[in-house]
Design a protein around this motif. Sequence first.
Motif, PDB file in Angstrom:
ATOM      1  N   ASN A  38     -16.901   3.295   5.849  1.00  0.00           N
ATOM      2  CA  ASN A  38     -16.094   2.189   6.357  1.00  0.00           C
ATOM      3  C   ASN A  38     -15.336   1.449   5.255  1.00  0.00           C
ATOM      4  O   ASN A  38     -15.442   0.235   5.115  1.00  0.00           O
ATOM      5  N   GLY A  39     -14.585   2.202   4.460  1.00  0.00           N
ATOM      6  CA  GLY A  39     -13.835   1.558   3.390  1.00  0.00           C
ATOM      7  C   GLY A  39     -12.611   2.347   2.962  1.00  0.00           C
ATOM      8  O   GLY A  39     -12.534   3.560   3.152  1.00  0.00           O
ATOM      9  N   LYS A  60     -12.032   4.721   6.188  1.00  0.00           N
ATOM     10  CA  LYS A  60     -12.134   3.654   7.184  1.00  0.00           C
ATOM     11  C   LYS A  60     -11.388   4.043   8.460  1.00  0.00           C
ATOM     12  O   LYS A  60     -11.810   3.709   9.551  1.00  0.00           O
ATOM     13  N   LYS A  73      -4.767  -2.403   3.843  1.00  0.00           N
ATOM     14  CA  LYS A  73      -5.343  -3.081   2.681  1.00  0.00           C
ATOM     15  C   LYS A  73      -6.609  -2.366   2.191  1.00  0.00           C
ATOM     16  O   LYS A  73      -7.492  -2.037   2.978  1.00  0.00           O
ATOM     17  N   ASN A  75     -10.209  -1.921   0.503  1.00  0.00           N
ATOM     18  CA  ASN A  75     -11.430  -2.706   0.371  1.00  0.00           C
ATOM     19  C   ASN A  75     -11.877  -2.760  -1.076  1.00  0.00           C
ATOM     20  O   ASN A  75     -12.510  -3.723  -1.497  1.00  0.00           O
ATOM     21  N   VAL A  76     -11.549  -1.693  -1.820  1.00  0.00           N
ATOM     22  CA  VAL A  76     -11.929  -1.592  -3.230  1.00  0.00           C
ATOM     23  C   VAL A  76     -10.753  -0.996  -3.990  1.00  0.00           C
ATOM     24  O   VAL A  76     -10.155  -0.020  -3.543  1.00  0.00           O
TER      25      VAL A  76
END
Length: 102
Positions: A38-39, A60, A73, A75-76
């Motif tokens: 989820n990223g 994600k 966007k 996440n990391v």
Amino acid sequence: MSDIKIDGFKSSDVLAALAKAFEGYSDEERKAQIKKTNGIFEMRVKNEEGKEGVWTIDLKQTGSVYKGEPKSKANVTLILSDETFTQLAEGKLDGQKAFHDW
């Protein structure tokens, strides 16, 4: 996978191999990996000449790896040298040591 590779970046070979692995996932495997991770990960890698390559690992929404900035966007965002990325991927350097040396 040539659309992922960038001349002068060893890390692009690693990312191309990862993209190929993701392409081999069944729909169920892809969905499971997306649910688990989820990223969205943005990789900003500088090579020895100071040029920057950007790749996205989307776990994600799409379960894919592609060249360029994330479509959504991140996440990391990881900013690292080509050499550091390659050493991390090959298991020759652990993430904590890489972060500490930065």
